[in-house]
Scaffold this active site. Structure first.
Site, PDB file in Angstrom:
ATOM      1  N   LYS A  81       5.011 -16.753   0.507  1.00 11.81           N
ATOM      2  CA  LYS A  81       3.915 -16.052   1.180  1.00 11.81           C
ATOM      3  C   LYS A  81       2.626 -16.278   0.384  1.00 11.81           C
ATOM      4  O   LYS A  81       2.643 -16.208  -0.850  1.00 11.81           O
ATOM      5  CB  LYS A  81       4.251 -14.560   1.287  1.00 11.81           C
ATOM      6  CG  LYS A  81       3.278 -13.746   2.120  1.00 11.81           C
ATOM      7  CD  LYS A  81       3.776 -12.304   2.256  1.00 11.81           C
ATOM      8  CE  LYS A  81       2.813 -11.450   3.047  1.00 11.81           C
ATOM      9  NZ  LYS A  81       3.299 -10.060   3.202  1.00 11.81           N
ATOM     10  N   SER A 156       3.330  -8.340   7.896  1.00 11.78           N
ATOM     11  CA  SER A 156       2.411  -9.388   7.546  1.00 11.78           C
ATOM     12  C   SER A 156       3.083 -10.683   7.075  1.00 11.78           C
ATOM     13  O   SER A 156       2.442 -11.727   7.055  1.00 11.78           O
ATOM     14  CB  SER A 156       1.468  -8.894   6.453  1.00 11.78           C
ATOM     15  OG  SER A 156       2.190  -8.581   5.277  1.00 11.78           O
ATOM     16  N   SER A 180       6.449  -5.112   5.973  1.00 11.61           N
ATOM     17  CA  SER A 180       6.070  -6.515   6.180  1.00 11.61           C
ATOM     18  C   SER A 180       7.146  -7.557   5.902  1.00 11.61           C
ATOM     19  O   SER A 180       6.938  -8.731   6.180  1.00 11.61           O
ATOM     20  CB  SER A 180       4.841  -6.857   5.347  1.00 11.61           C
ATOM     21  OG  SER A 180       3.696  -6.390   6.004  1.00 11.61           O
TER      22      SER A 180
HETATM   23  N1  GLN Z   1       1.952  -3.392   8.954  1.00 11.35           N
HETATM   24  C1  GLN Z   1       1.665  -2.567   7.833  1.00 11.35           C
HETATM   25  C2  GLN Z   1       0.184  -2.649   7.520  1.00 11.35           C
HETATM   26  O1  GLN Z   1      -0.502  -3.220   8.263  1.00 11.35           O
HETATM   27  C3  GLN Z   1       2.486  -2.975   6.660  1.00 11.35           C
HETATM   28  C4  GLN Z   1       1.972  -4.162   5.963  1.00 11.35           C
HETATM   29  C5  GLN Z   1       2.799  -4.561   4.787  1.00 11.35           C
HETATM   30  O2  GLN Z   1       3.931  -4.118   4.612  1.00 11.35           O
HETATM   31  N2  GLN Z   1       2.208  -5.383   3.959  1.00 11.35           N
HETATM   32  O3  GLN Z   1      -0.274  -2.143   6.557  1.00 11.35           O
END
Ligand code: GLN
Length: 491
Positions: A81, A156, A180
């Site tokens: 990532k 994400s 995410s």
């Molecule tokens: N979807 C969540 C956010 O937008 C979690 C993101 C994540 O776990 N990095 O913050």
């Protein structure tokens, strides 16, 4: 290995490389060819450095040729990532702010992957600074779900999930602050594990919300996730929150079914907002556990319903502080326009940040700056920390009654690209089942448990007590061994 197909799982690849049935370079070439053929459509990667990939693979083959002992991930291609530093590679967080950032050092996880003889195979797309649930917040591109190119892969870590689901790499590294790893794993029909907070070092990970961020494996099988966790878990003095606890041998007992397993089910998880097909698949998974001899027990998590609201105070608060460093002077994008004769430094900072950050990141910074501001921090941030403690306490009580909790990973299967972009609240609710584990710091994973009538994967989330990854993986493996959802691949 001319004539026969290359092995596909990390466990198989590393065995074949060690046995000399296939070389790391052949494996890397195959991954690069798959990316070349398919990533034009899927857009999982923001950067693939062919020479670097082949360089890593060549080093592994040279080690084998020299008779040296190979590591546990020998020759396995791994997507990374794009917020985990790898020396010499770009690390953009899919943001304009860091478009030119090439870290001069590697994250602890990157070092460990190389030490395990893995082959880092490219930088995976993500929502900018890991804020989002679809990769649509990437400043670079939107990744497509390999099961349906009109749908989001989740986020994400959407690029990581899509890379694995599309068969580009058997493993990917993701990060999970509120879901995410697990949400994109669910959307893409793979297995993704968020370890216990502190299980994996965050040194060299670009911070989003430091009290929640955790790095973890994404894979097509539970065994592959266990293999990667084994390689990246453990103490690192460079991350003060990293736990100094022994790392068990996650693979040794993986195939032994847990006798007397107690699976917790929380009624409140099966309420309004949950798609009927997802609900059905998850409840059927619970039945599978029953048929395997597990006892199903009711558990209460009365405060979990506050987790999304709490998260959207804690995460933006921490983000606003973590992202303060990107001002174009200390770090990050610097505007072309700067007229020191006629404007002050603040105007310069504003332009750098205005140009460098996308809308969602700005929204979070505004929210977090507000919730931390004088007079409001007690009302919002400190209040949220209290609620967080209650969420945590519920889990402690629940895990006295059960070993793992089974729930949906997401309220729906993958949504269409564009469907939720104008509705941040609906986007945030995607994490209604995943955030509580981050709040409590406990490990949780998603694995495939069925498909919708439209052919989209559905994820089963399992969570366990602090540092109970071994039990969690074994419980997941029990289900996986009894089903074949994980063997299905997109066309
Ligand atoms: N979807 C969540 C956010 O937008 C979690 C993101 C994540 O776990 N990095 O913050």
């Amino acid at each position: 290995m001319s004539g026969s197909a290359l092995p596909t799982t990390a466990v198989e690849i590393t065995a074949a490389v060690k046995a000399g049935d296939v070389t790391a370079v052949e494996t890397a070439e195959a991954a690069l060819a798959a990316i070349e053929a398919g990533d034009g459509d899927v857009a999982a990667f923001v950067h693939v450095d062919r020479d670097a990939v082949l360089g890593h693979a060549t080093r592994v083959d040279a080690k084998r040729a020299a008779g040296e002992r190979l590591g546990p991930l020998a020759g396995v291609p791994v997507a990374i990532k794009d917020l985990i530093c790898e020396e010499g590679q770009p690390c953009t967080c899919s943001s304009k702010m860091l478009a030119d950032f090439r870290p001069p050092y590697s994250a602890h996880v990157s070092d460990l992957l190389l030490a395990a003889d893995a082959v880092p195979t490219g930088r995976a797309n993500m929502d900018e600074f890991a804020m989002g649930s679809s990769t649509e917040n990437s400043a670079v591109k939107t990744t497509k779900n390999p099961w349906d190119l009109e749908r989001a892969p989740g986020g994400s870590s959407g690029g990581s999930a899509a890379a694995v689901a599309a068969g580009f790499t058997p493993l990917a590294v993701g990060t999970d602050t509120g879901g995410s790893i697990r949400q994109p794993a669910a959307f893409c029909g793979i297995t993704g594990l968020k370890p216990t907070y502190g299980r994996v070092s965050r040194y060299g990970l670009v911070a989003f919300a430091s009290s929640l961020d955790q790095i973890g494996p994404m894979a097509t099988t539970v065994a592959d996730a266990a293999l990667m966790l084994q390689a990246i878990a453990g103490h690192d003095a460079r991350d003060a929150t990293c736990l100094d606890e022994p790392v068990p041998d996650y693979l040794a007992s993986l195939d032994e079914p847990l006798t007397g397993l107690r699976v917790g089910v929380c009624r409140e998880h099966f309420v309004e907002g949950l798609d009927a097909e997802v609900s059905k698949a998850v409840l059927e998974a619970v039945e599978v556990y029953k048929s395997l001899g597990a006892e199903v027990v009711d558990v209460d998590l009365p405060h979990s319903k506050y987790s999304v609201a709490t998260y959207y105070i804690i995460a933006p608060s921490e983000a606003s502080s973590n992202l303060a460093r990107y001002d174009g002077v200390h770090y990050g994008h610097r505007s072309e326009k700067f007229d020191p004769q006629n404007e002050d430094l603040v105007t310069f900072y504003e332009r750098n940040r205005g140009e460098g950050f996308g809308d969602e990141v700005k929204r979070r910074i505004l929210l977090g700056t507000f919730t931390l501001s004088a007079g409001y921090s007690d009302q919002y941030y400190n209040q949220s920390l209290k609620v967080r403690r209650l969420i945590k306490r519920d889990f402690v009580a629940a895990f006295e009654k059960c070993d793992v909790i089974a729930s949906p990973a997401t309220p729906t299967a993958a949504f269409k690209i564009g469907e939720l972009v104008d509705d941040p609240l609906a986007m945030y609710l995607n994490d209604m089942y995943t955030i509580a584990a981050n709040m409590a710091g406990i490990p949780a994973l998603s694995l495939p448990c069925g498909f919708t009538a439209g052919g989209l994967p559905i994820g089963l989330q399992l969570s366990a007590g602090l540092l109970a990854e071994e039990k969690l993986l074994r419980a997941a493996r029990m289900y996986e061994a009894a089903t074949d959802w994980h063997t299905r691949r997109p066309a």
